[in-house]
Design a protein around this motif. Structure first.
Motif, mmCIF file in Angstrom:
data_model
loop_
_atom_site.group_PDB
_atom_site.id
_atom_site.type_symbol
_atom_site.label_atom_id
_atom_site.label_comp_id
_atom_site.label_asym_id
_atom_site.label_seq_id
_atom_site.Cartn_x
_atom_site.Cartn_y
_atom_site.Cartn_z
ATOM 1 N N VAL A 18 14.329 25.012 4.090
ATOM 2 C CA VAL A 18 15.473 26.300 4.197
ATOM 3 C C VAL A 18 15.014 27.343 2.848
ATOM 4 O O VAL A 18 14.940 28.416 3.194
ATOM 5 C CB VAL A 18 16.772 25.757 3.976
ATOM 6 C CG1 VAL A 18 17.759 27.105 3.750
ATOM 7 C CG2 VAL A 18 17.191 25.151 5.429
ATOM 8 N N THR A 19 15.015 26.632 1.639
ATOM 9 C CA THR A 19 14.499 27.361 0.613
ATOM 10 C C THR A 19 13.187 28.166 0.666
ATOM 11 O O THR A 19 13.085 29.251 0.115
ATOM 12 C CB THR A 19 14.643 26.476 -0.767
ATOM 13 O OG1 THR A 19 13.714 25.567 -0.564
ATOM 14 C CG2 THR A 19 16.070 26.232 -1.123
ATOM 15 N N SER A 20 12.232 27.578 1.513
ATOM 16 C CA SER A 20 11.016 28.314 1.612
ATOM 17 C C SER A 20 11.112 29.425 2.538
ATOM 18 O O SER A 20 10.505 30.400 2.351
ATOM 19 C CB SER A 20 9.876 27.089 2.157
ATOM 20 O OG SER A 20 9.645 26.256 1.245
ATOM 21 N N ALA A 51 13.330 25.964 -6.286
ATOM 22 C CA ALA A 51 14.222 24.701 -6.112
ATOM 23 C C ALA A 51 13.487 24.205 -4.936
ATOM 24 O O ALA A 51 13.590 22.909 -5.137
ATOM 25 C CB ALA A 51 15.645 25.413 -5.381
ATOM 26 N N ALA A 52 12.702 24.687 -4.052
ATOM 27 C CA ALA A 52 11.614 23.843 -3.109
ATOM 28 C C ALA A 52 10.710 23.047 -3.794
ATOM 29 O O ALA A 52 10.435 21.792 -3.605
ATOM 30 C CB ALA A 52 11.187 24.800 -2.085
ATOM 31 N N LYS A 53 10.255 23.648 -5.028
ATOM 32 C CA LYS A 53 9.084 22.988 -5.786
ATOM 33 C C LYS A 53 9.789 21.824 -6.494
ATOM 34 O O LYS A 53 9.094 20.851 -6.724
ATOM 35 C CB LYS A 53 8.640 23.900 -6.728
ATOM 36 C CG LYS A 53 7.404 23.285 -7.614
ATOM 37 C CD LYS A 53 7.141 24.314 -8.789
ATOM 38 C CE LYS A 53 5.827 23.855 -9.574
ATOM 39 N NZ LYS A 53 5.529 24.753 -10.756
ATOM 40 N N ALA A 54 11.060 21.893 -7.125
ATOM 41 C CA ALA A 54 11.957 21.066 -7.817
ATOM 42 C C ALA A 54 11.988 19.989 -6.879
ATOM 43 O O ALA A 54 12.220 18.768 -7.198
ATOM 44 C CB ALA A 54 13.146 21.595 -8.439
ATOM 45 N N ALA A 55 12.516 20.072 -5.538
ATOM 46 C CA ALA A 55 12.811 19.244 -4.618
ATOM 47 C C ALA A 55 11.744 18.357 -4.175
ATOM 48 O O ALA A 55 12.032 16.869 -3.985
ATOM 49 C CB ALA A 55 13.510 19.507 -3.614
ATOM 50 N N ALA A 86 3.844 29.830 -4.058
ATOM 51 C CA ALA A 86 4.868 29.729 -3.292
ATOM 52 C C ALA A 86 4.831 30.234 -1.815
ATOM 53 O O ALA A 86 5.323 29.533 -0.832
ATOM 54 C CB ALA A 86 6.070 30.820 -4.028
ATOM 55 N N ASP A 87 4.064 31.141 -1.630
ATOM 56 C CA ASP A 87 3.574 31.519 -0.189
ATOM 57 C C ASP A 87 2.747 30.448 0.387
ATOM 58 O O ASP A 87 3.270 29.979 1.536
ATOM 59 C CB ASP A 87 2.761 32.776 -0.223
ATOM 60 C CG ASP A 87 3.572 34.096 -0.595
ATOM 61 O OD1 ASP A 87 4.773 34.103 -0.576
ATOM 62 O OD2 ASP A 87 3.074 34.870 -1.240
ATOM 63 N N LEU A 88 1.840 29.855 -0.153
ATOM 64 C CA LEU A 88 1.095 28.644 0.453
ATOM 65 C C LEU A 88 1.886 27.594 0.784
ATOM 66 O O LEU A 88 1.785 27.041 1.954
ATOM 67 C CB LEU A 88 0.005 28.554 -0.364
ATOM 68 C CG LEU A 88 -1.232 29.570 -0.259
ATOM 69 C CD1 LEU A 88 -2.361 29.296 -1.192
ATOM 70 C CD2 LEU A 88 -1.869 29.858 0.941
ATOM 71 N N THR A 89 2.628 27.243 -0.064
ATOM 72 C CA THR A 89 3.441 25.831 -0.011
ATOM 73 C C THR A 89 4.509 26.135 1.081
ATOM 74 O O THR A 89 4.894 25.087 1.650
ATOM 75 C CB THR A 89 4.098 25.230 -1.466
ATOM 76 O OG1 THR A 89 4.886 26.424 -1.881
ATOM 77 C CG2 THR A 89 2.965 24.804 -2.469
#
Length: 249
Positions: A80-82, A96-100, A160-163
């Motif tokens: 969702v955050t991505s 937030a996505a990276k942190a999770a 962020a785009d690639l992940t």
């Protein structure tokens, strides 16, 4: 009115607003998580009887089921955050996505380990290439790849785009992990431990109530860890921006 509510929701994409709100919420979430985990796990491990067939090993249920649920739900939250990042370009959602991801990775690892500990006395084997177990292992590998990709790409927006794209692909295995029992009828893994089937509870009340409290505790623990780690990521990005400005000055 719906439009105003939607606008107020997007206010939390502002780092300052997020930092202020999360600072107020974090102590409460941590306290509630500790209460629920302490109550659920102590009740489950020390005040519930051994199961007729599985004996004391059934009590792994109180850790295995919540961590397995959160491993999948963590990836859902990252999805969702991505998507918010890809569509709205809000940096807080990407962070937030990276942190999770590391939190989800740990939950997945715990679920795999406790599943093996539970499976050995129940099935007579530590591991079986069951569809659900296999898809869960692949999800674990996707977590590792996601974290590694963030570290490998220097530009944060490109990372962020690639992940985010990787998260979209990995969501297939999160869905398979959740619904493998519907896709395949064979395999050693039992049915859903929490969801009721045919109007009947899957476990007896003596096990169900502490399990629900434990699940609530793990959900709150996940929220607390993600809030804490997102705040750390925001601070790290601010520090990096300040260092860059000083070098350019």
């Amino acid at each position: 009115m719906p439009k105003l509510r939607a606008m107020s929701l997007w206010e939390y994409a502002n780092p300052r607003k997020f930092m202020a709100t999360s600072a107020a919420l974090l102590p409460w979430v941590i306290a509630l998580s500790a209460i629920c985990l302490g109550t659920g796990l102590i009740w489950g491990f020390f005040f519930t009887p051994d199961e007729r067939l599985q004996g004391a090993s059934v009590k792994i249920f109180y850790i295995h089921v919540p961590t397995a649920m959160m491993a999948i739900n963590a990836w859902a939250m990252m999805l969702v955050t991505s998507l918010i990042w890809l569509i709205r370009r809000h940096h807080v959602s990407a962070l937030a996505a990276k942190a999770a991801a590391p939190v989800g990775l740990v939950f997945t690892a715990i679920a795999l380990i406790t599943g093996a500990l539970w499976g050995q006395p129940t099935w007579g084997t530590w591991w079986e290439w069951d569809p659900r177990l296999t898809s869960f292992l692949i999800l674990f590998l996707f977590y590792l790849g996601y974290i590694a990709l963030w570290e490998a790409v220097e530009n944060p927006d490109s990372a962020a785009d690639l992940t985010s794209v990787l998260c979209l692909v990995g969501s297939v295995f999160a869905i398979v992990s959740r619904y493998a029992l519907l896709f395949w009828n064979q395999g050693l893994h039992q049915g859903w431990s929490i969801s009721a089937t045919d109007g009947e509870a899957p476990v007896a009340d003596v096990y169900w109530y502490p399990a629900m409290i434990s699940i609530a505790g793990f959900v709150l623990l996940f929220v607390a860890l993600v809030l804490f780690r997102t705040r750390t990521e925001i601070r790290a990005r601010r520090l990096k921006a300040l260092i860059t400005r000083e070098r350019m000055a």
